[in-house]
Motif scaffolding. Structure first.
Motif, PDB file in Angstrom:
ATOM      1  N   ASN A   1       0.854  -1.180   0.000  1.00  0.00           N
ATOM      2  CA  ASN A   1       0.000   0.000   0.000  1.00  0.00           C
ATOM      3  C   ASN A   1       0.891   1.231   0.000  1.00  0.00           C
ATOM      4  N   LYS A   2       0.835   2.000  -1.073  1.00  0.00           N
ATOM      5  CA  LYS A   2       1.659   3.198  -1.241  1.00  0.00           C
ATOM      6  C   LYS A   2       3.141   2.891  -1.072  1.00  0.00           C
ATOM      7  N   GLY A   3       3.551   1.760  -1.640  1.00  0.00           N
ATOM      8  CA  GLY A   3       4.950   1.388  -1.647  1.00  0.00           C
ATOM      9  C   GLY A   3       5.438   0.675  -0.402  1.00  0.00           C
ATOM     10  N   LYS A   4       4.589   0.517   0.600  1.00  0.00           N
ATOM     11  CA  LYS A   4       4.990  -0.140   1.847  1.00  0.00           C
ATOM     12  C   LYS A   4       4.254  -1.467   2.009  1.00  0.00           C
ATOM     13  N   LYS A   5       4.968  -2.443   2.544  1.00  0.00           N
ATOM     14  CA  LYS A   5       4.374  -3.759   2.762  1.00  0.00           C
ATOM     15  C   LYS A   5       3.263  -3.704   3.795  1.00  0.00           C
ATOM     16  N   VAL A   6       2.190  -4.451   3.509  1.00  0.00           N
ATOM     17  CA  VAL A   6       1.181  -4.717   4.532  1.00  0.00           C
ATOM     18  C   VAL A   6       1.634  -6.009   5.213  1.00  0.00           C
ATOM     19  N   VAL A   7       2.364  -5.872   6.292  1.00  0.00           N
ATOM     20  CA  VAL A   7       3.099  -6.989   6.881  1.00  0.00           C
ATOM     21  C   VAL A   7       2.185  -8.148   7.255  1.00  0.00           C
ATOM     22  N   ASP A   8       0.996  -7.851   7.757  1.00  0.00           N
ATOM     23  CA  ASP A   8       0.079  -8.913   8.187  1.00  0.00           C
ATOM     24  C   ASP A   8      -0.375  -9.787   7.025  1.00  0.00           C
ATOM     25  N   GLY A   9      -0.265  -9.276   5.802  1.00  0.00           N
ATOM     26  CA  GLY A   9      -0.748 -10.030   4.653  1.00  0.00           C
ATOM     27  C   GLY A   9       0.306 -10.830   3.920  1.00  0.00           C
ATOM     28  N   VAL A  10       1.545 -10.807   4.391  1.00  0.00           N
ATOM     29  CA  VAL A  10       2.627 -11.527   3.711  1.00  0.00           C
ATOM     30  C   VAL A  10       2.470 -13.029   3.946  1.00  0.00           C
ATOM     31  N   CYS A  11       2.470 -13.804   2.854  1.00  0.00           N
ATOM     32  CA  CYS A  11       2.337 -15.268   2.936  1.00  0.00           C
ATOM     33  C   CYS A  11       3.498 -15.931   2.198  1.00  0.00           C
ATOM     34  N   ARG A  12       3.828 -17.135   2.632  1.00  0.00           N
ATOM     35  CA  ARG A  12       4.863 -17.911   1.952  1.00  0.00           C
ATOM     36  C   ARG A  12       4.398 -19.345   1.767  1.00  0.00           C
ATOM     37  N   ILE A  13       4.608 -19.867   0.558  1.00  0.00           N
ATOM     38  CA  ILE A  13       4.368 -21.282   0.260  1.00  0.00           C
ATOM     39  C   ILE A  13       5.731 -21.919   0.012  1.00  0.00           C
ATOM     40  N   ASP A  14       5.992 -23.039   0.666  1.00  0.00           N
ATOM     41  CA  ASP A  14       7.318 -23.666   0.583  1.00  0.00           C
ATOM     42  C   ASP A  14       7.476 -24.512  -0.676  1.00  0.00           C
TER      43      ASP A  14
ATOM     44  N   GLY B   1      -2.708 -23.546  -1.369  1.00  0.00           N
ATOM     45  CA  GLY B   1      -2.214 -23.349  -2.721  1.00  0.00           C
ATOM     46  C   GLY B   1      -2.066 -21.869  -3.017  1.00  0.00           C
ATOM     47  N   ILE B   2      -1.575 -21.574  -4.196  1.00  0.00           N
ATOM     48  CA  ILE B   2      -1.263 -20.187  -4.531  1.00  0.00           C
ATOM     49  C   ILE B   2      -2.519 -19.311  -4.589  1.00  0.00           C
ATOM     50  N   ALA B   3      -3.629 -19.845  -5.102  1.00  0.00           N
ATOM     51  CA  ALA B   3      -4.861 -19.055  -5.181  1.00  0.00           C
ATOM     52  C   ALA B   3      -5.436 -18.796  -3.790  1.00  0.00           C
ATOM     53  N   GLU B   4      -5.486 -19.834  -2.954  1.00  0.00           N
ATOM     54  CA  GLU B   4      -5.988 -19.653  -1.585  1.00  0.00           C
ATOM     55  C   GLU B   4      -5.119 -18.675  -0.799  1.00  0.00           C
ATOM     56  N   SER B   5      -3.798 -18.731  -1.039  1.00  0.00           N
ATOM     57  CA  SER B   5      -2.887 -17.827  -0.330  1.00  0.00           C
ATOM     58  C   SER B   5      -3.123 -16.378  -0.736  1.00  0.00           C
ATOM     59  N   ILE B   6      -3.425 -16.166  -2.007  1.00  0.00           N
ATOM     60  CA  ILE B   6      -3.721 -14.802  -2.468  1.00  0.00           C
ATOM     61  C   ILE B   6      -4.960 -14.264  -1.759  1.00  0.00           C
ATOM     62  N   VAL B   7      -6.016 -15.070  -1.722  1.00  0.00           N
ATOM     63  CA  VAL B   7      -7.260 -14.625  -1.076  1.00  0.00           C
ATOM     64  C   VAL B   7      -7.039 -14.414   0.424  1.00  0.00           C
ATOM     65  N   TYR B   8      -6.266 -15.301   1.041  1.00  0.00           N
ATOM     66  CA  TYR B   8      -5.971 -15.149   2.467  1.00  0.00           C
ATOM     67  C   TYR B   8      -5.165 -13.872   2.721  1.00  0.00           C
ATOM     68  N   SER B   9      -4.178 -13.618   1.875  1.00  0.00           N
ATOM     69  CA  SER B   9      -3.363 -12.423   2.024  1.00  0.00           C
ATOM     70  C   SER B   9      -4.214 -11.162   1.910  1.00  0.00           C
ATOM     71  N   VAL B  10      -5.109 -11.149   0.931  1.00  0.00           N
ATOM     72  CA  VAL B  10      -5.990  -9.992   0.743  1.00  0.00           C
ATOM     73  C   VAL B  10      -6.901  -9.816   1.951  1.00  0.00           C
ATOM     74  N   SER B  11      -7.375 -10.914   2.529  1.00  0.00           N
ATOM     75  CA  SER B  11      -8.282 -10.836   3.679  1.00  0.00           C
ATOM     76  C   SER B  11      -7.602 -10.231   4.900  1.00  0.00           C
ATOM     77  N   LYS B  12      -6.271 -10.293   4.952  1.00  0.00           N
ATOM     78  CA  LYS B  12      -5.526  -9.732   6.074  1.00  0.00           C
ATOM     79  C   LYS B  12      -5.250  -8.240   5.898  1.00  0.00           C
ATOM     80  N   CYS B  13      -5.579  -7.714   4.737  1.00  0.00           N
ATOM     81  CA  CYS B  13      -5.412  -6.279   4.492  1.00  0.00           C
ATOM     82  C   CYS B  13      -6.645  -5.535   4.999  1.00  0.00           C
ATOM     83  N   PRO B  14      -6.519  -4.234   5.272  1.00  0.00           N
ATOM     84  CA  PRO B  14      -7.698  -3.448   5.642  1.00  0.00           C
ATOM     85  C   PRO B  14      -8.793  -3.561   4.578  1.00  0.00           C
ATOM     86  N   LYS B  15     -10.046  -3.575   5.020  1.00  0.00           N
ATOM     87  CA  LYS B  15     -11.157  -3.813   4.096  1.00  0.00           C
ATOM     88  C   LYS B  15     -11.195  -2.819   2.945  1.00  0.00           C
ATOM     89  N   GLU B  16     -10.819  -1.578   3.232  1.00  0.00           N
ATOM     90  CA  GLU B  16     -10.889  -0.567   2.168  1.00  0.00           C
ATOM     91  C   GLU B  16      -9.838  -0.787   1.085  1.00  0.00           C
TER      92      GLU B  16
END
Length: 399
Positions: A166-179, A296-311
């Motif tokens: 968001n504006k060049g800064k990481k939304v830390v709570d939304g960072v996900c990693r798949i091994d 999986g990669i799609a579920e991780s994307i949706v999960y990451s987005v869900s951890k971002c502020p709703k707006e």
């Protein structure tokens, strides 16, 4: 840009740029050929001097995604900064800055060692140490100035990371990693072929090329499974892959299915590929298929987005940018869109951007960062000598 070096220091390949040169990609490691175990090939020598890539022995500085073998990495950096690649020896490094990437969640000890090497050993005048996804987000947001958010999906050699910005800064709570990354897929393909057809566990280089040439992402998995089990001409997925012998054939290729059997060169060694072509990369979407208990990669994307502020969530889904070598698989963008679409509300707009070259996208973001300014995040050698690594952590902690 003439006085700055960009190094995207990946676990498998290093992407470098300096001055007006185009971005170059080099293997990040040392290698030994089967016919000459006493000689180590550096990244560039491997491509020019090595004649036989069969049973190639890898010595990589990265293990499980993190830089652990500093001796190997220093040799690769020495070669890269020397006369063979960037030719920085003729220049005064006290006037040259460097943008260097590091893995997400990097160890503090690794960060301190990297600061010490570049400031005290190589004597660069200033440094920016950041993640590849940060450079990718910088490039994407520069190319799309009306947008303020983006979600970077970086699927590389060791891991797959999903990082919202968001504006060049990481939304830390939304960072996900798949091994799961390219290395895992290559090793999985080696195991499958070795079990079903031919012992290839030592042929990492050859099988990695086979993976790049033959594998694709299926958008109709169940139907493709049925087709792959058919016989004869009805099996449109079946391919015969000719293995290189490094005398006449230096890279494997698909045998022409229309060539009559009588015209086939019997000296060629082939591997028959059917369901392996799409079941290997399918692991990116369903790790649980091989007992890896991760999303999986799609579920991780949706999960990451869900951890971002709703707006921000709608903006993230509208600005997904994918980078890394695994996004060179045919059908990847379409499959990812379909999977994310199933997991989100119908009124949410989803847009996925695939760069022309997903591998060098982060490095090109580094070039843009240097040319567009970014003076507030540089750490100079003088500042490092005065404040030590603490100034680096303060300056680089948010990028």
């Amino acid at each position: 840009m003439d006085k700055c070096v960009i190094v995207d220091n990946g676990a498998y390949s290093m992407k470098v740029a300096h001055g007006d040169d185009s971005i170059r990609s080099l293997p990040n490691g040392m290698f030994r050929a089967k016919n000459d175990r006493k000689k180590d090939f550096t990244s560039g020598e491997l491509l020019t001097s090595c004649k036989d890539f069969s049973s190639l022995f890898y010595q990589l500085p990265f293990q499980r995604g993190y830089l652990l073998n500093w001796d190997i990495q220093r040799k690769v950096w020495d070669y890269t900064f020397g006369k063979h690649v960037l030719n920085l020896d003729k220049l005064d490094k006290n006037e040259i800055g460097i943008v260097m990437t590091e893995p997400h969640f990097n160890f503090s000890s690794n960060k301190e060692v990297m600061n010490e090497i570049f400031f005290e050993d190589y004597n660069f005048s200033k440094i920016i140490r950041t993640n590849p996804s940060t450079l990718s987000s910088h490039k994407y947001l520069n190319e799309n100035p009306k947008e303020h958010c983006c979600l970077v999906v970086d699927s590389g050699y060791s891991f797959t990371h999903i990082v919202p910005y968001n504006k060049g800064k990481k939304v830390v709570d939304g960072v996900c990693r798949i091994d799961i990354g390219g290395k895992f897929l290559t090793n999985y393909l080696k195991e499958v072929i070795s079990f079903r057809q031919l012992q290839v566990m030592d042929e990492t280089y050859v099988i990695n090329q086979m993976k790049e040439d033959a594998c694709y992402i299926s958008n109709q998995f169940n139907e493709d499974m049925k087709v792959s089990s058919l016989r004869g001409v009805d099996n449109t997925i079946l391919r015969h892959y000719v293995l290189p012998d490094f005398t006449k054939i230096n890279r494997g290729f698909f045998k022409d299915p229309h060539v009559e059997k009588a015209a086939v060169d019997k000296s060629q060694q082939t591997v028959q590929l059917t369901s392996e072509r799409f079941t290997i990369p399918e692991v990116l979407f369903h790790p649980s298929d091989i007992s890896i208990e991760q999303m999986g990669i799609a579920e991780s994307i949706v999960y990451s987005v869900s951890k971002c502020p709703k707006e921000l969530q709608a903006h993230m889904l509208r600005n997904i940018v994918v980078t890394g070598g695994n996004f060179n698989f045919t059908g990847m963008k379409e499959r990812l869109y379909n999977e994310v679409r199933k997991l989100t509300c119908d009124d949410m707009e989803i847009h996925i951007t695939t760069p022309t070259d997903p591998v060098t996208y982060a490095a090109s973001g580094g070039v843009e960062l240097v040319t567009s300014g970014g003076n507030d995040v540089w750490v100079s050698n003088k500042e490092y000598q005065e404040f030590g690594s603490s100034i680096c952590e303060e300056r680089f902690g948010h990028i």
